[in-house]
Scaffold this active site. Structure first.
Site, PDB file in Angstrom:
ATOM      1  N   LYS A 140       8.268   8.790  15.285  1.00 31.83           N
ATOM      2  CA  LYS A 140       9.053   9.386  14.196  1.00 31.83           C
ATOM      3  C   LYS A 140      10.231  10.205  14.751  1.00 31.83           C
ATOM      4  CE  LYS A 140       6.587   7.605  10.878  1.00 31.83           C
ATOM      5  NZ  LYS A 140       7.125   6.424  10.163  1.00 31.83           N
TER       6      LYS A 140
ATOM      7  N   SER B  84       9.049  11.245   8.851  1.00 38.83           N
ATOM      8  CA  SER B  84       7.939  12.115   8.473  1.00 38.83           C
ATOM      9  C   SER B  84       8.351  13.530   8.868  1.00 38.83           C
ATOM     10  CB  SER B  84       6.688  11.716   9.279  1.00 38.83           C
ATOM     11  OG  SER B  84       5.703  12.719   9.196  1.00 38.83           O
TER      12      SER B  84
ATOM     13  N   THR C  32      -2.341   8.190   0.721  1.00 39.00           N
ATOM     14  CA  THR C  32      -2.128   6.744   0.933  1.00 39.00           C
ATOM     15  C   THR C  32      -3.199   6.235   1.902  1.00 39.00           C
ATOM     16  OG1 THR C  32      -0.801   6.941   2.941  1.00 39.00           O
ATOM     17  CG2 THR C  32       0.387   7.135   0.839  1.00 39.00           C
TER      18      THR C  32
ATOM     19  N   SER D 173       0.838  -1.202   0.000  1.00 40.27           N
ATOM     20  CA  SER D 173       0.000   0.000   0.000  1.00 40.27           C
ATOM     21  C   SER D 173       0.875   1.256   0.000  1.00 40.27           C
ATOM     22  CB  SER D 173      -0.857  -0.041   1.275  1.00 40.27           C
ATOM     23  OG  SER D 173      -1.605   1.139   1.412  1.00 40.27           O
TER      24      SER D 173
ATOM     25  N   TYR E 222       2.393   8.643  17.423  1.00 36.21           N
ATOM     26  CA  TYR E 222       2.961   8.530  16.064  1.00 36.21           C
ATOM     27  C   TYR E 222       4.188   9.439  15.964  1.00 36.21           C
ATOM     28  CZ  TYR E 222       3.275   9.074  10.968  1.00 36.21           C
ATOM     29  OH  TYR E 222       3.721   9.123   9.665  1.00 36.21           O
TER      30      TYR E 222
HETATM   31  N1  LIG Z   1       1.187   9.079   3.670  1.00 33.19           N
HETATM   32  C1  LIG Z   1       1.752  10.094   4.285  1.00 33.19           C
HETATM   33  O1  LIG Z   1       1.280  11.239   4.169  1.00 33.19           O
HETATM   34  C2  LIG Z   1       2.994   9.872   5.122  1.00 33.19           C
HETATM   35  C3  LIG Z   1       3.703  11.006   5.540  1.00 33.19           C
HETATM   36  C4  LIG Z   1       4.860  10.832   6.293  1.00 33.19           C
HETATM   37  C5  LIG Z   1       5.298   9.556   6.606  1.00 33.19           C
HETATM   38  N2  LIG Z   1       4.594   8.467   6.182  1.00 33.19           N
HETATM   39  C6  LIG Z   1       5.114   7.148   6.535  1.00 33.19           C
HETATM   40  O2  LIG Z   1       5.164   6.318   5.395  1.00 33.19           O
HETATM   41  C7  LIG Z   1       5.115   4.953   5.785  1.00 33.19           C
HETATM   42  C8  LIG Z   1       4.115   4.216   4.906  1.00 33.19           C
HETATM   43  O3  LIG Z   1       2.807   4.697   5.174  1.00 33.19           O
HETATM   44  P1  LIG Z   1       1.732   4.959   4.031  1.00 33.19           P
HETATM   45  O4  LIG Z   1       1.359   6.379   4.094  1.00 33.19           O
HETATM   46  O5  LIG Z   1       2.177   4.399   2.752  1.00 33.19           O
HETATM   47  O6  LIG Z   1       0.495   4.144   4.654  1.00 33.19           O
HETATM   48  P2  LIG Z   1      -0.329   2.892   4.137  1.00 33.19           P
HETATM   49  O7  LIG Z   1      -0.759   3.094   2.728  1.00 33.19           O
HETATM   50  O8  LIG Z   1      -1.390   2.691   5.150  1.00 33.19           O
HETATM   51  O9  LIG Z   1       0.711   1.689   4.200  1.00 33.19           O
HETATM   52  C9  LIG Z   1       1.188   1.195   5.429  1.00 33.19           C
HETATM   53  C10 LIG Z   1       1.805  -0.160   5.201  1.00 33.19           C
HETATM   54  O10 LIG Z   1       2.421  -0.599   6.423  1.00 33.19           O
HETATM   55  C11 LIG Z   1       2.009  -1.928   6.658  1.00 33.19           C
HETATM   56  N3  LIG Z   1       2.086  -2.300   8.073  1.00 33.19           N
HETATM   57  C12 LIG Z   1       1.504  -1.700   9.142  1.00 33.19           C
HETATM   58  N4  LIG Z   1       1.806  -2.365  10.272  1.00 33.19           N
HETATM   59  C13 LIG Z   1       2.591  -3.407   9.908  1.00 33.19           C
HETATM   60  C14 LIG Z   1       3.216  -4.468  10.614  1.00 33.19           C
HETATM   61  N5  LIG Z   1       3.098  -4.608  11.945  1.00 33.19           N
HETATM   62  N6  LIG Z   1       3.962  -5.359   9.917  1.00 33.19           N
HETATM   63  C15 LIG Z   1       4.094  -5.249   8.586  1.00 33.19           C
HETATM   64  N7  LIG Z   1       3.523  -4.283   7.841  1.00 33.19           N
HETATM   65  C16 LIG Z   1       2.780  -3.368   8.510  1.00 33.19           C
HETATM   66  C17 LIG Z   1       0.586  -2.002   6.100  1.00 33.19           C
HETATM   67  O11 LIG Z   1       0.208  -3.351   5.924  1.00 33.19           O
HETATM   68  P3  LIG Z   1      -1.347  -3.797   6.030  1.00 33.19           P
HETATM   69  O12 LIG Z   1      -2.011  -3.378   4.732  1.00 33.19           O
HETATM   70  O13 LIG Z   1      -1.245  -5.270   6.206  1.00 33.19           O
HETATM   71  O14 LIG Z   1      -1.936  -3.087   7.220  1.00 33.19           O
HETATM   72  C18 LIG Z   1       0.789  -1.237   4.803  1.00 33.19           C
HETATM   73  O15 LIG Z   1       1.360  -2.070   3.834  1.00 33.19           O
HETATM   74  C19 LIG Z   1       4.739   4.942   7.278  1.00 33.19           C
HETATM   75  O16 LIG Z   1       5.900   4.699   8.045  1.00 33.19           O
HETATM   76  C20 LIG Z   1       4.238   6.365   7.518  1.00 33.19           C
HETATM   77  O17 LIG Z   1       4.441   6.781   8.836  1.00 33.19           O
HETATM   78  C21 LIG Z   1       3.445   8.601   5.449  1.00 33.19           C
END
Ligand SMILES: NC(=O)c1ccc[n+]([C@@H]2O[C@H](COP(=O)([O-])OP(=O)(O)OC[C@H]3O[C@@H](n4cnc5c(N)ncnc54)[C@H](OP(=O)(O)O)[C@@H]3O)[C@@H](O)[C@H]2O)c1
Length: 272
Positions: A150, A133, A181, A12, A146
């Protein structure tokens, strides 16, 4: 032999965009997923993008499984992307929930890095990319745990980078702003689950801010390209803020505004 890069949370958002980008760059790109159905989603997305991505089953909170996966892959690169919003006021998050946040987004990435380091050192070359982040640099209410995770990954990455530099291993922090996301859907669902709390009205304001911001958010391809640069540049920048919002917040929120003003603005916008 193509170099192996393991990306966690690959089904994802940022993780999915990253495994595809790394495959495009010629790496043997391996993404971790938690279920077989999600593995199929990754394969389908990779095929649609015209690349091949391998998957491994891994819940990053399972220490034994982490060791087994790293021993099998012996990766050149590791991208710690798995995470979730952990939304909720500090008072609403109990010990078990807080432990899971730290386990998933602090202990697990560092465990995977520790396990991968001997293989990288043996090769004299390796990359560890930690998905932080802009919230690793600034703090706002309602996602305190959260943001704590970070901030912790920032500190640990800064220490690790210097400790392993002489072995040819490069440690990079990626600091995205808001990207479209699954994390935002998950954040809204978590806030709705907590609706009966005394912070309920503030949660509703936060949810509506998330919905309003959605159209401004970019797809996570920009973050994946930053990871690609971290994996391929001879001397990658140790921290990369990704997105105009991240750059503006890091510069203005922290450097120009006194704490009293930041607190006042946050209270007004959330009704706290
Ligand atoms: N999107 C933003 O705006 C943003 C901004 C800053 C930082 N980030 C960081 O980017 C990273 C990715 O997030 P995203 O935005 O891409 O969110 P996302 O689309 O919700 O993806 C999160 C992913 O992490 C997996 N995950 C969660 N807990 C897990 C575990 N215990 N073991 C293995 N996999 C696990 C989820 O798997 P499942 O589908 O199985 O739950 C999913 O594949 C995160 O670290 C987030 O903090 C995101």
């Amino acid at each position: 032999m193509r170099r192996v890069v393991l990306t966690t949370g690959a089904n994802s958002g940022i993780g999915l965009a990253t495994v595809i980008e790394l495959a495009r760059l010629g790496f043997d790109s391996v993404g971790s997923v938690r279920t077989q159905a999600r593995a199929r989603e990754v394969s389908r997305a990779a095929a649609a993008a015209g690349v091949k991505v391998r998957t491994v089953r891994l819940d990053v909170t399972d220490a034994g499984a982490c060791a087994e996966v790293i021993d099998r892959l012996r990766p050149f690169g590791l991208v710690n992307s798995a995470g979730y919003s952990a939304a909720g006021a500090v008072e609403d998050v109990d010990d078990d929930e807080a432990r899971l946040v730290l386990e998933t987004m602090v202990l697990a990435p560092m465990r995977l890095a520790r396990l991968a380091l001997p293989h990288m050192r043996e090769r004299g070359d390796g990359r560890i990319v930690n998905m932080s982040s802009v919230y690793g640099l600034i703090t706002t209410p309602l996602t305190g745990w959260y943001q704590a995770s970070k901030h912790a990954i920032e500190a640990l990455s800064d220490a690790l980078r210097v400790e392993v530099a002489r072995d040819g291993v490069k440690v990079v922090l990626i600091e995205p702003g808001g990207f479209r996301t699954g994390i935002w859907r998950e954040a809204t669902a978590t806030l709705e689950r907590r609706a009966g709390s005394r912070y309920g009205p503030a949660y509703r304001r936060a949810e509506s801010a998330i919905r309003t911001a959605d159209w401004m958010m970019a797809d996570p391809g920009g973050v994946a390209r930053a990871v690609g640069r971290a994996m391929t540049a001879t001397s990658p920048s140790p921290r990369q803020l990704v997105g105009y919002d991240a750059q503006a917040l890091a510069r203005v929120w922290n450097r120009l505004l006194p704490t009293e003003i930041k607190d006042r603005l946050a209270r007004i916008s959330l009704g706290l």
